[in-house]
Design an enzyme around this catalytic site. Structure first.
Site, mmCIF file in Angstrom:
data_model
loop_
_atom_site.group_PDB
_atom_site.id
_atom_site.type_symbol
_atom_site.label_atom_id
_atom_site.label_comp_id
_atom_site.label_asym_id
_atom_site.label_seq_id
_atom_site.Cartn_x
_atom_site.Cartn_y
_atom_site.Cartn_z
ATOM 1 N N TRP A 57 12.019 40.701 7.213
ATOM 2 C CA TRP A 57 12.755 41.648 6.361
ATOM 3 C C TRP A 57 11.996 42.979 6.371
ATOM 4 O O TRP A 57 10.763 42.995 6.281
ATOM 5 C CB TRP A 57 12.810 41.133 4.909
ATOM 6 C CG TRP A 57 14.131 40.541 4.532
ATOM 7 C CD1 TRP A 57 14.598 39.310 4.870
ATOM 8 C CD2 TRP A 57 15.160 41.164 3.734
ATOM 9 N NE1 TRP A 57 15.848 39.117 4.334
ATOM 10 C CE2 TRP A 57 16.222 40.234 3.629
ATOM 11 C CE3 TRP A 57 15.286 42.402 3.103
ATOM 12 C CZ2 TRP A 57 17.385 40.495 2.918
ATOM 13 C CZ3 TRP A 57 16.436 42.670 2.391
ATOM 14 C CH2 TRP A 57 17.485 41.730 2.306
ATOM 15 N N CYS A 110 7.205 43.263 2.863
ATOM 16 C CA CYS A 110 7.588 44.455 2.092
ATOM 17 C C CYS A 110 8.822 44.113 1.282
ATOM 18 O O CYS A 110 9.870 43.804 1.848
ATOM 19 C CB CYS A 110 7.859 45.617 3.040
ATOM 20 S SG CYS A 110 8.527 47.066 2.198
ATOM 21 N N VAL A 111 8.675 44.142 -0.030
ATOM 22 C CA VAL A 111 9.805 43.898 -0.921
ATOM 23 C C VAL A 111 10.081 45.197 -1.666
ATOM 24 O O VAL A 111 9.216 45.695 -2.394
ATOM 25 C CB VAL A 111 9.506 42.770 -1.929
ATOM 26 C CG1 VAL A 111 10.792 42.368 -2.649
ATOM 27 C CG2 VAL A 111 8.903 41.568 -1.241
ATOM 28 N N THR A 159 18.543 44.151 -8.703
ATOM 29 C CA THR A 159 18.558 42.824 -9.311
ATOM 30 C C THR A 159 17.127 42.330 -9.495
ATOM 31 O O THR A 159 16.170 42.981 -9.065
ATOM 32 C CB THR A 159 19.301 41.811 -8.413
ATOM 33 O OG1 THR A 159 18.505 41.599 -7.238
ATOM 34 C CG2 THR A 159 20.666 42.326 -8.011
ATOM 35 N N HIS A 199 15.756 39.946 -8.005
ATOM 36 C CA HIS A 199 15.258 39.297 -6.802
ATOM 37 C C HIS A 199 13.811 39.712 -6.522
ATOM 38 O O HIS A 199 12.959 38.897 -6.176
ATOM 39 C CB HIS A 199 16.152 39.703 -5.622
ATOM 40 C CG HIS A 199 16.343 38.600 -4.631
ATOM 41 N ND1 HIS A 199 17.425 37.765 -4.647
ATOM 42 C CD2 HIS A 199 15.570 38.193 -3.614
ATOM 43 C CE1 HIS A 199 17.311 36.883 -3.667
ATOM 44 N NE2 HIS A 199 16.197 37.129 -3.028
ATOM 45 N N ARG A 225 2.730 53.906 2.919
ATOM 46 C CA ARG A 225 1.652 52.893 2.923
ATOM 47 C C ARG A 225 1.665 52.018 4.166
ATOM 48 O O ARG A 225 0.971 51.012 4.240
ATOM 49 C CB ARG A 225 1.796 52.019 1.662
ATOM 50 C CG ARG A 225 1.493 52.788 0.391
ATOM 51 C CD ARG A 225 2.096 52.158 -0.847
ATOM 52 N NE ARG A 225 1.737 52.922 -2.050
ATOM 53 C CZ ARG A 225 2.338 54.072 -2.414
ATOM 54 N NH1 ARG A 225 3.323 54.591 -1.691
ATOM 55 N NH2 ARG A 225 1.949 54.706 -3.507
HETATM 56 C C1 DLZ Z 1 16.904 38.170 0.021
HETATM 57 C C2 DLZ Z 1 15.853 39.209 0.157
HETATM 58 C C3 DLZ Z 1 15.985 40.458 -0.491
HETATM 59 C C4 DLZ Z 1 17.165 40.799 -1.350
HETATM 60 N N1 DLZ Z 1 15.072 41.427 -0.334
HETATM 61 C C5 DLZ Z 1 13.989 41.180 0.436
HETATM 62 C C6 DLZ Z 1 13.000 42.187 0.615
HETATM 63 O O1 DLZ Z 1 13.085 43.333 0.118
HETATM 64 N N2 DLZ Z 1 11.916 41.885 1.372
HETATM 65 C C7 DLZ Z 1 11.736 40.645 1.953
HETATM 66 O O2 DLZ Z 1 10.713 40.439 2.612
HETATM 67 N N3 DLZ Z 1 12.675 39.690 1.808
HETATM 68 C C8 DLZ Z 1 13.790 39.933 1.089
HETATM 69 N N4 DLZ Z 1 14.742 38.958 0.943
HETATM 70 C C9 DLZ Z 1 14.595 37.698 1.713
HETATM 71 C C10 DLZ Z 1 13.735 36.633 0.986
HETATM 72 O O3 DLZ Z 1 12.359 36.947 1.069
HETATM 73 C C11 DLZ Z 1 13.955 35.239 1.643
HETATM 74 O O4 DLZ Z 1 13.754 35.350 3.036
HETATM 75 C C12 DLZ Z 1 15.343 34.700 1.393
HETATM 76 O O5 DLZ Z 1 15.621 34.675 0.009
HETATM 77 C C13 DLZ Z 1 15.490 33.252 1.975
HETATM 78 O O6 DLZ Z 1 14.567 32.360 1.316
#
Ligand code: DLZ
Length: 162
Positions: free
Chosen positions: A31, A89-90, A95, A97, A136
């Site tokens: 991701w 990276c999230v 939401t 999540h 970063r």
């Molecule tokens: C589903 C999801 C979302 C909404 N956002 C991210 C993100 O910003 N960064 C990331 O690494 N992964 C994201 N994922 C995927 C979740 O980490 C995971 O792969 C799924 O929920 C399946 O378990």
């Protein structure tokens, strides 16, 4: 807590032990791969610069950051690996999540690290925006991958010499 005043790639203030002979696993989340790929490249470059051999760096990919913990566990089960670096990276969304993933990864890597008695390095960016992530991941605040690489080397050294 902020990295805005710190450059993640500046280690002039600290001594970095030699990484010669160290074996390091890297788990990369797919991701936001444009960010996590840059973190991976920074990590590899810094490991090589500090003496880790290319043959001793092992890279595996997982779908998202949530899966980083399991990837780290698989590496830790391999006796020859000294440390694992997880890179993800999230980006804060609308939401909850974000909260669930960040909490799961931080708790998960801590648990794996303690269970296997190996350093697992937390290379997860948790920015509010894509721009903050770019800053970063090789941008104006350096590269969190550099920081993760140096942390792994320091922690392996600590474990071997305590
Ligand atoms: C589903 C999801 C979302 C909404 N956002 C991210 C993100 O910003 N960064 C990331 O690494 N992964 C994201 N994922 C995927 C979740 O980490 C995971 O792969 C799924 O929920 C399946 O378990």
């Amino acid at each position: 807590m902020s990295t805005a005043l710190k450059n993640l790639s500046n280690f002039n203030h600290t001594t970095i032990p030699s990484g010669v002979g160290m074996k390091i696993g890297i788990v990369v989340a797919e991701w936001n791969i444009e960010i996590t790929g840059a973190l991976r490249d920074g990590t590899i470059e810094t490991l090589l610069k500090n003496g880790v051999s290319e043959n001793d760096i092992f890279i595996k990919y997982v779908p998202g950051s949530f899966e980083l913990t399991f990837g780290a566990q698989l590496f830790c089960q391999n006796n020859s690996i000294d440390s694992v670096i997880v890179l993800g990276c999230v980006i804060q969304g609308e939401t909850r999540h974000f909260d669930f993933i960040c909490e799961a990864v931080s708790q998960g890597v801590t648990n794996v690290s303690l269970k296997y008695n190996k350093p697992v390095v937390f290379g997860l960016l948790t920015p509010n925006t894509l721009e903050q992530a770019q800053d970063r991941a090789g941008g104006k605040h350096g590269n969190k991958g550099d920081e993760a690489a140096v942390t792994a080397i320091k922690m392996i050294h600590l474990q071997k010499h305590l």
